[in-house]
Design an enzyme around this catalytic site. Structure first.
Site, PDB file in Angstrom:
ATOM      1  N   GLY A  18       0.583  -1.346  -0.014  1.00  0.00           N
ATOM      2  CA  GLY A  18       0.325  -0.383  -0.574  1.00  0.00           C
ATOM      3  C   GLY A  18       0.690   0.832   0.028  1.00  0.00           C
ATOM      4  O   GLY A  18       2.225   1.071   0.599  1.00  0.00           O
ATOM      5  N   GLY A  21      -0.357   9.201   1.666  1.00  0.00           N
ATOM      6  CA  GLY A  21       0.107  10.567   1.864  1.00  0.00           C
ATOM      7  C   GLY A  21       0.484  10.888   2.419  1.00  0.00           C
ATOM      8  O   GLY A  21       2.077  11.072   2.863  1.00  0.00           O
ATOM      9  N   ASP A 142      -9.516  10.334  11.254  1.00  0.00           N
ATOM     10  CA  ASP A 142      -9.358   9.818   9.607  1.00  0.00           C
ATOM     11  C   ASP A 142     -10.354   9.357   9.347  1.00  0.00           C
ATOM     12  O   ASP A 142      -9.935   8.384   8.607  1.00  0.00           O
ATOM     13  CB  ASP A 142      -7.837  10.484   8.974  1.00  0.00           C
ATOM     14  CG  ASP A 142      -8.302  10.220   7.776  1.00  0.00           C
ATOM     15  OD1 ASP A 142      -9.176  10.713   7.607  1.00  0.00           O
ATOM     16  OD2 ASP A 142      -7.157   9.894   7.504  1.00  0.00           O
TER      17      ASP A 142
END
Length: 745
Positions: A18, A21, A142
């Protein structure tokens, strides 16, 4: 990174699984334990990496957030095994999960929504995991489909706790051009995140609502290409009900999603535990497989049998608890649906708790638990030192609850945590709640330590402080006086001990609020001299008391002396703390007040212009202190007879305060009154009357008709009526004000 790179001589990176950001995630092998793990490698520092102090702060924050993540022990939270730094790269070592995140599940399903039973089960498991983390005082910040994994056995896990805050601190997150909004993932951000306001556990609930909306309908609630339009949607637009996109959704699920997506936190479910209860009740009372929807799962069992989460396959339930008492489950990740006998171990014996005539002897908690709780307590103290009082309070509440469970309500560590809970409550404006907490601590310490112990006196002194916050100054005076007497006669403390001097300082402050101005001045002067002798003339505590001396002089109308005292404090703070420190700026503001009171408005005007520039540079144009400096500037424009400019400044400040603070906030009402004053000086009395009436109505609504500020506003209104030639109305209003004042006496 090369496939064979070895992190810290232990973790061998194998496959990149993966990238985002914040960095990369690798499948890796722990060479020490021979197991596979996931290693998240964060990006290097970027343009700020040459700043050594920034690097130190970054590493400390990384360690702090990693420790927080590693402390979470719940089946619904990804386990963090290790963390560190290798060749300038910060890394986290986590359990390697076999499964798909919700974003991948949607992609696998060609963006079609998930089956209703799957949505319900995911919601229930995520709610339990969030309830656990929120109890620990930890907010994710988040939450999104990519951060929620569904494993092959049906277990649902939340990933990346602590990473969102770390990204914000480090500056990895992107920002919208032309705004000051830190971007996480805009499709799942709460309105309070977007507005840069205080964020608590209810922000996670909003983000979860966005996730559920997407997995239930196939798209997030505001599915727009432009990021700014998405943010505006979250902030201002009601979402389309999910059933308009998918009519077969159960009504209870739509209601839950819409409640989670409420614009204000107060309108959402109170906490994740309430959400879990609603899901369980609705699931057990509703058909979760609507006709025509193929779920690929077995039918719901008969209503008499509880439906268990998929991760319990192969497990058996214990006997149901027979006690009527609602006991708090430990460990805290016990899931609804699994019921069993609550058992404690005392001297090696198994003793059921339900139905016992008295509680058994409290077992000695393991040292590891006490060490973890001590670490979390210190983390809460650190948050307080950073001014993050709400977060500190969440941590201390969770630690206090666990310490009480493990050690007992009167244990010194439990009471220390409760004391810090009270402290955070008082610093966030919840004085009544703080008072209850401090009273509980004081009673416990008096039972275990004695009435005159320093810790007992500290709790009683905080009781006095919050009584003052509540306007109960006479009661506060009585408590302060009793605490001061005990401190002064104590051989360990005495009259010059810093804690004794702090008590005397607070007593001086409270005397001024009782109207005993001379007594307040004399005591503050004596405390300032004692602190200068004991701590030093430039010590912050000494300067705080000197500031109080200046305030008392102003209250006594001795403005020349007050001006000199404020200037001395401002200069000392400038040298000791720096010109941009908030305490230095506060003293400069009071210098401006004193200049204005002495009729030296031209000097005050120059000072306030500089102060507005400094406040804007440091805190922004809409910060309350920036607006306070602008208000002072406008007042002195009026004193110089420049009423058109003064009116423009007052209107501008009032407009910002109304938008930022609210129409009924005291600062907003002060600005609105200043607008009315300007209108009056410009002979626009009809317009002034309208403004004075708005101020009076708001103050009566918030403070009560007999409050001094409300009565002053009605006097302003009566004066305005006189200027308009409406003498009879003015006289009647004066009579009403006089009657209310008489009642107050």
């Amino acid at each position: 990174m090369a496939d064979t790179r070895l992190i810290q001589g232990r973790y061998r990176l194998l496959d990149l699984i993966g990238r985002g950001g914040m960095g990369e995630v690798w499948r890796a092998r722990d060479e020490s334990l021979g197991r596979h793990v996931a290693v998240k490698c964060l990006k290097p520092l970027g343009p700020q990496q040459s700043d050594a102090s920034f690097g130190r702060v970054l590493r400390e924050r990384f360690r702090r957030e990693a420790r927080v993540a590693a402390s979470l022990q719940h089946r619904g939270i990804t386990v963090v095994h290790d963390f560190g730094e290798d060749d300038g790269v910060l890394y986290l070592v986590m359990e390697l999960l076999e499964g798909r995140n919700l974003s991948q599940l949607l992609d696998d399903n060609r963006k079609d929504p998930l089956a209703v039973p799957d949505i319900v089960e995911i919601t229930e498991q995520v709610a339990h995991a969030l309830a656990y983390t929120h109890d620990q005082g930890i907010v994710h910040r988040d939450l999104k489909p990519a951060n929620i994994m569904r494993l092959t056995d049906g277990t649902v896990k939340i990933c990346d706790f602590g990473i969102a805050r770390l990204g914000h601190d480090i500056g990895f997150t992107a920002k919208l051009t032309g705004t000051n909004i830190a971007m996480g993932t805009p499709h799942y951000m709460s309105p309070e995140q977007i507005g840069g306001e205080h964020v608590d556990h209810r922000s996670d609930l909003y983000s979860l609502g966005c996730v559920l909306y997407e997995i239930a309908t196939g798209a997030p609630p505001f599915d727009l290409a432009d990021a700014w339009a998405v943010l505006v949607g979250h902030r201002d637009t009601a979402p389309q009900p999910p059933r308009t996109h998918r009519p077969e959704l159960p009504e209870f699920l739509e209601r839950i999603v819409l409640d989670l997506l409420a614009k204000t936190p107060e309108e959402r479910p109170y906490d994740a535990r309430e959400l879990a209860r609603r899901i369980v009740i609705a699931r057990d009372g509703a058909v979760t497989r609507p006709e025509g929807i193929a779920s690929g799962r077995p039918e719901q069992p008969p209503s008499g049998e509880p439906r268990l989460p998929s991760w319990t396959r192969g497990m058996t339930t214990g006997h149901k608890a027979t006690g009527a008492v609602d006991l708090r489950a430990t460990p805290p990740d016990t899931s609804a649906g699994l019921t069993g006998e609550w058992i404690s171990r005392v001297d090696g014996r198994r003793t059921p708790q339900a139905g016992l005539p008295q509680a058994p002897e409290r077992p000695t908690p393991p040292p590891e638990l006490l060490a973890v709780l001590a670490s979390r307590h210190n983390a809460g103290l650190s948050l307080g030192r950073l001014g993050r009082w709400d977060e500190a309070g969440e941590v201390h509440r969770a630690v206090a609850a666990e310490r009480e469970h493990a050690l007992g309500p009167d244990h010194a560590d439990t009471l220390a945590s409760r004391y810090e809970v009270g402290f955070t409550l008082s610093r966030t404006g919840r004085a009544a709640d703080a008072l209850r907490e401090y009273e509980r601590v004081a009673e416990g310490r008096e039972r275990t330590l004695g009435a005159d112990h320093a810790d007992t006196l500290a709790a009683r002194q905080e009781i006095a402080y919050v009584l003052g916050q509540l306007g109960r100054h006479f009661e506060a005076h009585q408590v302060y006086t009793a605490v001061l007497t005990a401190r002064e006669r104590s051989p360990r403390l005495g009259p010059d001990h810093p804690d004794t001097l702090r008590c005397r300082h607070n007593l001086a402050y409270n005397l001024s609020r009782l109207g005993r101005l001379e007594d307040s001045y004399r005591m503050a002067r004596d405390v300032a001299a004692a602190r200068a002798r004991v701590l030093g003339a430039a010590h912050p505590d000494t300067l705080v008391t000197q500031y109080e001396v200046a305030y008392a002089l102003g209250q006594l109308g001795r403005w020349s002396e007050a001006l000199q005292a404020y200037r001395e404090v401002a200069e000392a703070r400038r040298q000791a703390l720096g010109p941009d420190h908030v305490d230095t700026l506060a003293a400069r503001y009071e210098v401006g007040i004193s200049l204005g009171r002495l009729g030296r408005s031209a000097e005050a005007l120059t000072l306030y212009r500089d102060l507005v520039d400094d406040r804007t540079r440091l805190h922004g144009p809409e910060h309350p202190e920036t607006l306070r400096a602008r208000h002072g500037l406008g007042v002195n424009l009026g004193r110089l007879g420049r009423w058109e400019e003064a009116l423009d400044e007052a209107r501008a400040v009032c407009g910002i305060r109304e938008r930022v603070l609210g129409a009924d906030h005291p600062d907003t009402l002060v600005s609105r009154r200043e607008v009315a004053v300007g209108l009056g000086w410009l002979n626009r009395w009809a317009d002034a009357l309208a403004e004075y009436r708005k101020v009076a109505a708001a103050r009566e609504r918030v403070l009560g008709a007999a409050h001094p500020d409300a009565l002053a506003s009605r006097n302003d209104e009566a004066h305005c009526l006189e200027q308009l030639g409406r003498g009879a109305e003015a006289a009647e209003l004066y009579r009403k004000v006089a009657a209310l004042r008489q009642q107050r006496r």
